[in-house]
Enzyme design. Structure first.
Site, PDB file in Angstrom:
ATOM      1  CG  HIS A 216      -1.866   2.672  13.837  1.00 23.26           C
ATOM      2  ND1 HIS A 216      -3.174   2.516  14.220  1.00 23.26           N
ATOM      3  CD2 HIS A 216      -1.886   2.786  12.485  1.00 23.26           C
ATOM      4  CE1 HIS A 216      -3.957   2.543  13.147  1.00 23.26           C
ATOM      5  NE2 HIS A 216      -3.200   2.704  12.081  1.00 23.26           N
TER       6      HIS A 216
ATOM      7  CD  GLU B 156      -2.461  -1.484   2.577  1.00 20.51           C
ATOM      8  OE1 GLU B 156      -2.255  -0.726   3.535  1.00 20.51           O
ATOM      9  OE2 GLU B 156      -3.068  -2.571   2.693  1.00 20.51           O
TER      10      GLU B 156
ATOM     11  CD  GLU C 154      -3.884  -4.692   4.685  1.00 28.03           C
ATOM     12  OE1 GLU C 154      -5.065  -5.094   4.541  1.00 28.03           O
ATOM     13  OE2 GLU C 154      -3.608  -3.521   5.011  1.00 28.03           O
TER      14      GLU C 154
ATOM     15  CG  PHE D  16      -2.256  -2.574   9.494  1.00 30.33           C
ATOM     16  CD1 PHE D  16      -2.732  -1.993  10.663  1.00 30.33           C
ATOM     17  CD2 PHE D  16      -1.795  -1.736   8.492  1.00 30.33           C
ATOM     18  CE1 PHE D  16      -2.738  -0.608  10.836  1.00 30.33           C
ATOM     19  CE2 PHE D  16      -1.802  -0.353   8.659  1.00 30.33           C
ATOM     20  CZ  PHE D  16      -2.266   0.203   9.819  1.00 30.33           C
TER      21      PHE D  16
ATOM     22  CG  PHE E  87       1.232   0.867  10.885  1.00 35.05           C
ATOM     23  CD1 PHE E  87       0.862   1.560   9.743  1.00 35.05           C
ATOM     24  CD2 PHE E  87       1.571   1.609  12.017  1.00 35.05           C
ATOM     25  CE1 PHE E  87       0.829   2.953   9.714  1.00 35.05           C
ATOM     26  CE2 PHE E  87       1.543   3.002  11.993  1.00 35.05           C
ATOM     27  CZ  PHE E  87       1.186   3.672  10.847  1.00 35.05           C
TER      28      PHE E  87
HETATM   29  C1  LIG Z   1      -5.898  -3.253   7.638  1.00 38.11           C
HETATM   30  C2  LIG Z   1      -5.320  -1.921   7.442  1.00 38.11           C
HETATM   31  N1  LIG Z   1      -4.520  -1.722   6.379  1.00 38.11           N
HETATM   32  C3  LIG Z   1      -3.971  -0.521   6.157  1.00 38.11           C
HETATM   33  C4  LIG Z   1      -4.203   0.516   7.003  1.00 38.11           C
HETATM   34  C5  LIG Z   1      -3.535   1.863   6.776  1.00 38.11           C
HETATM   35  N2  LIG Z   1      -4.472   2.843   6.303  1.00 38.11           N
HETATM   36  C6  LIG Z   1      -5.086   3.697   7.154  1.00 38.11           C
HETATM   37  S1  LIG Z   1      -6.176   4.674   6.393  1.00 38.11           S
HETATM   38  C7  LIG Z   1      -5.845   3.979   4.894  1.00 38.11           C
HETATM   39  C8  LIG Z   1      -6.572   4.441   3.684  1.00 38.11           C
HETATM   40  C9  LIG Z   1      -8.004   4.251   3.837  1.00 38.11           C
HETATM   41  O1  LIG Z   1      -8.682   4.674   2.700  1.00 38.11           O
HETATM   42  P1  LIG Z   1     -10.250   4.732   2.708  1.00 38.11           P
HETATM   43  O2  LIG Z   1     -10.811   3.470   3.224  1.00 38.11           O
HETATM   44  O3  LIG Z   1     -10.662   5.147   1.354  1.00 38.11           O
HETATM   45  O4  LIG Z   1     -10.584   5.854   3.782  1.00 38.11           O
HETATM   46  P2  LIG Z   1     -10.128   7.375   3.817  1.00 38.11           P
HETATM   47  O5  LIG Z   1      -8.813   7.431   4.508  1.00 38.11           O
HETATM   48  O6  LIG Z   1     -10.057   7.863   2.426  1.00 38.11           O
HETATM   49  O7  LIG Z   1     -11.167   8.052   4.637  1.00 38.11           O
HETATM   50  C10 LIG Z   1      -4.884   2.988   5.006  1.00 38.11           C
HETATM   51  C11 LIG Z   1      -4.324   2.212   3.902  1.00 38.11           C
HETATM   52  C12 LIG Z   1      -5.022   0.274   8.118  1.00 38.11           C
HETATM   53  N3  LIG Z   1      -5.267   1.231   9.019  1.00 38.11           N
HETATM   54  N4  LIG Z   1      -5.574  -0.942   8.301  1.00 38.11           N
END
Ligand SMILES: Cc1ncc(C[n+]2csc(CCOP(=O)(O)OP(=O)(O)O)c2C)c(N)n1
Lengths: 342, 328
Positions: free
Chosen positions: A137, A37, A68, A94, A91
């Site tokens: 985190h 990611e 993932e 996750f 992280f």
């Molecule tokens: C399982 C998991 N993978 C990756 C992340 C890291 N992460 C946090 S927010 C995010 C993007 C999320 O995008 P979206 O669902 O579109 O929500 P937005 O942030 O745009 O509100 C990611 C990859 C996480 N918190 N949990």
């Protein structure tokens, strides 16, 4: 053994050292590719892939959906077909959403196939707390991965080792979990550890997986640690040297396999052991180290061991609570003083 | 915009959006106040990651207008707008964001981990992981013979996570009173929807689980309100789950400190701000006047600043209590 064909070094932060090692292996071997990611245009949330997209293009540096299980599983499949993926779990916290691919597949395929299928891949992931990122985190969790057989686990503490272990991990025919602490990356937006920038050998620099380092030799007490805590231990050891306490600091660098010999050799000389571990205390790395000493010869210890780990509590958000849970320099110092009877 | 909608409902939607924005602007101010000149994520009165919801107010306002605090909401790492719209106590929430003893989690949780049993509100920092618990809350509501509903929120990025798909199936299979909300703000951190999602919109995915799915375009608060009204009613009446995707807007960075160098659409973003847009419509149609707008802002500001002051006055947790609350 650590091998370096050319001696000259350059100063890099840990993130850049990782990127350089990955880039060199991508140049050397077209089977190596990166996925995860935000590893593309963003360059990795903790800068572990910065610039790789520009250098190698989107066929070899793949941004993935937030899936993932899907993309780590895909890395596993690609590895079984001879590619050498480096897949980033943003992280380590996750891992919960994708652990089946990791421990039931990545780690077991070689075994279940009777050695007929190899899974040459690197699962790199950010670990650690100290900046109020809360309970989901901020974890280290290396003990969790090390507990499950079939994957090597490396945890560098400095730029040179990050580069050398990354190269070794990519070339290894086994799955290697590469865990880098955010606090040693040298990120511009996080308080920097002063040793997050350091000399990194140029040329073919490999740090053998399974060999500890002794960044500070000493005779009074052995401090066994890893990752960011190495730096805290070194800081404390330097401070205590002024008081006539000579602490030896062992940086494990790798916990699967773990350099038990180096630990035993040191403790045999000092008779005192402090284990500093940013992972949870119970059922983990610190207990494993204690068990290996007990199995070898408990009488090499002149005193009961000290553990400076995260007490069995999730990492709290509020700073005063988080720092009460983390293995801080103050807690390390207290443990060393206790061991040395001061 | 539907002239048939009651003026009071429209004013409430506007006020709710203003309150949320005022809150996010205040958190933004406090978050950065003591991280200068060099940004250090771990420093300051509010440390750690900070995901603000500016631009996404229409989703929370439009959905939560149909809920009472007996209904449940599970939100994401970007939770403030839903927490506010669902009626979470602003002072306790703010104290939590400041890591203080009077916070919702007594300083243990932080901004991604807000738990409020009084309003059945929760959120998680792990993507899509609010979906399964919402199904469970809905199961409990159904079991007990109530007409309460659970609302689960994710981003469009999270809609590619296994938990999302598993929960849609489960909720449809068991006909649970859940409303699934997808906030499509075009970006999952630096990855655009086009690079993460195989279908044009997530409403289409609802069909494969046998539930109604609608997509609301243009971040339109009244369209969200209408769609959510139908979905909540269906859930309350035993009609099972529905999915609503709203094409919304991430007005600011993914988190604070995000330079957004990857974001090609950046220039056009301020012009798409839903609040001035809605304000103009309501003014033009005579639903509100300038005095009402000013009063809305003033009220929001007072409530928000009181919450910030409450948080700052609350004590920091005692390090000696670090082991508390691991077990009941
Ligand atoms: C399982 C998991 N993978 C990756 C992340 C890291 N992460 C946090 S927010 C995010 C993007 C999320 O995008 P979206 O669902 O579109 O929500 P937005 O942030 O745009 O509100 C990611 C990859 C996480 N918190 N949990």
């Amino acid at each position: 053994m650590t091998t370096t064909t050319e001696q000259p070094t350059r100063r890099l932060n840990t993130a850049k050292a990782m990127v350089e090692a990955i880039a060199a292996e991508m140049e050397r071997d077209e089977n190596v590719f990166v996925l995860g990611e935000d590893v593309g245009a963003y360059g990795g949330i903790f800068s572990s892939t910065t610039g790789l997209l520009d250098r190698f293009g989107p066929d070899r540096v793949l941004d993935t959906p937030i899936s993932e299980t899907g993309f780590i599983g895909a890395a596993i499949g690609a590895a079984t077909e001879g590619l050498r993926p480096i897949v980033e779990l943003m992280f380590v916290d996750f891992f919960g959403v994708c652990m089946d691919q990791i421990y039931n597949h990545m780690a077991k395929i070689h075994f279940e196939s009777g050695g007929n299928v190899t899974v040459p891949m690197v699962l790199m992931t950010a670990v650690g707390g100290g900046y109020s990122d809360g309970a989901q985190h901020s974890q280290c969790l290396w003990g969790t991965f090390a507990h499950l057989p079939g994957m090597k686990v490396v945890v560098p503490s400095n730029p040179a080792d990050a580069a050398g272990l990354m190269t070794a991990a990519i070339r290894d025919d086994n799955p290697v979990v590469f865990m880098f602490h955010k606090g040693i990356q040298g990120l511009p937006w996080m308080a920097k550890n002063r040793r997050s920038v350091g000399p990194v050998p140029t040329g073919d620099h490999v740090v053998e997986i399974g060999k500890a380092a002794t960044p500070r030799p000493g005779s009074d007490v052995t401090v066994v640690t890893l990752s960011l805590s190495v730096h805290h231990a070194l800081d404390v050891a330097e401070e205590l040297a002024g008081d006539g306490i000579d602490a030896e600091v062992i940086d494990l660098r790798s916990i699967v396999p773990m350099d038990t010999e180096a630990i035993i050799e040191s403790v045999t000389r000092t008779g005192h052991l402090v284990i500093v571990d940013e992972d949870y205390q119970s059922f983990g790395l610190s207990g494993e180290i204690a068990a290996r000493i007990a199995e070898h010869d408990p009488t090499i210890l002149k005193a009961p061991i000290s553990r400076v780990a995260v007490p069995d509590v999730p990492i709290p958000y509020a700073r005063p609570l988080e720092y009460a849970a983390l293995p801080t320099p103050a807690r390390i110092k207290a443990a060393i003083l206790q061991q040395t009877g001061r | 915009m539907s002239a048939s909608m009651e003026a009071q409902v429209r004013r409430d939607l506007f006020d709710q959006m203003v309150l949320i924005r005022t809150y996010e602007e205040a958190v933004l101010r406090e978050y950065h106040a003591d991280k200068k000149p060099a940004f250090d994520i771990g420093a300051g009165l509010i440390p750690g990651e900070m995901h603000l919801s500016a631009g996404q107010e229409p989703v929370a306002a439009g959905v939560c207008a149909h809920l009472t605090t007996d209904d449940a909401v599970t939100a994401t790492h970007r939770p403030h707008h839903f927490a506010i719209a669902h009626g979470v106590d602003l002072q306790a929430m703010t104290a939590e964001i400041f890591g203080r003893v009077d916070g919702l989690g007594k300083g243990r949780g932080g901004h991604m981990h807000l738990f409020d049993p009084a309003t059945h509100f929760s959120c998680s920092g792990i993507i899509a992981e609010g979906y399964p618990p919402a199904a469970g809350q809905a199961l409990a509501f159904k079991r007990r013979g109530t007409d309460r509903v659970a609302v689960a929120v994710t981003g469009e990025g999270a809609a590619n996570q296994g938990a999302f798909h598993e929960t849609l199936n489960l909720a449809a299979l068991w006909k649970l009173p859940v409303v699934f909300i997808v906030e499509d703000n075009d970006w999952g951190i630096s990855v655009p929807r086009s690079a993460s999602t195989s279908v044009a919109d997530n409403a289409a995915r609802a069909a494969s689980y046998g539930m109604p799915g609608v997509r609301v375009e243009d971040n339109a608060v009244e369209a969200v309100y209408a769609a959510a009204g139908e979905a909540v009613e269906r859930a309350r009446n035993g009609g099972g789950p529905s999915l609503i995707e709203v094409h919304t807007l991430r007005l600011w960075g993914h988190f604070e400190g995000d330079a957004q160098g990857y974001r090609a659409d950046l220039e056009g973003v301020p012009g798409k701000d839903p609040i001035p847009t809605y304000e103009a419509v309501l003014l033009e149609q005579g639903v509100i006047d300038d005095a009402a707008v000013a009063a809305s802002r003033k009220n929001a500001s007072e409530v928000v600043e009181a919450a910030i002051a409450f948080a700052k006055a609350s004590a920091e947790p005692d390090p000696a209590t670090v082991l508390d609350h691991v077990f009941a």
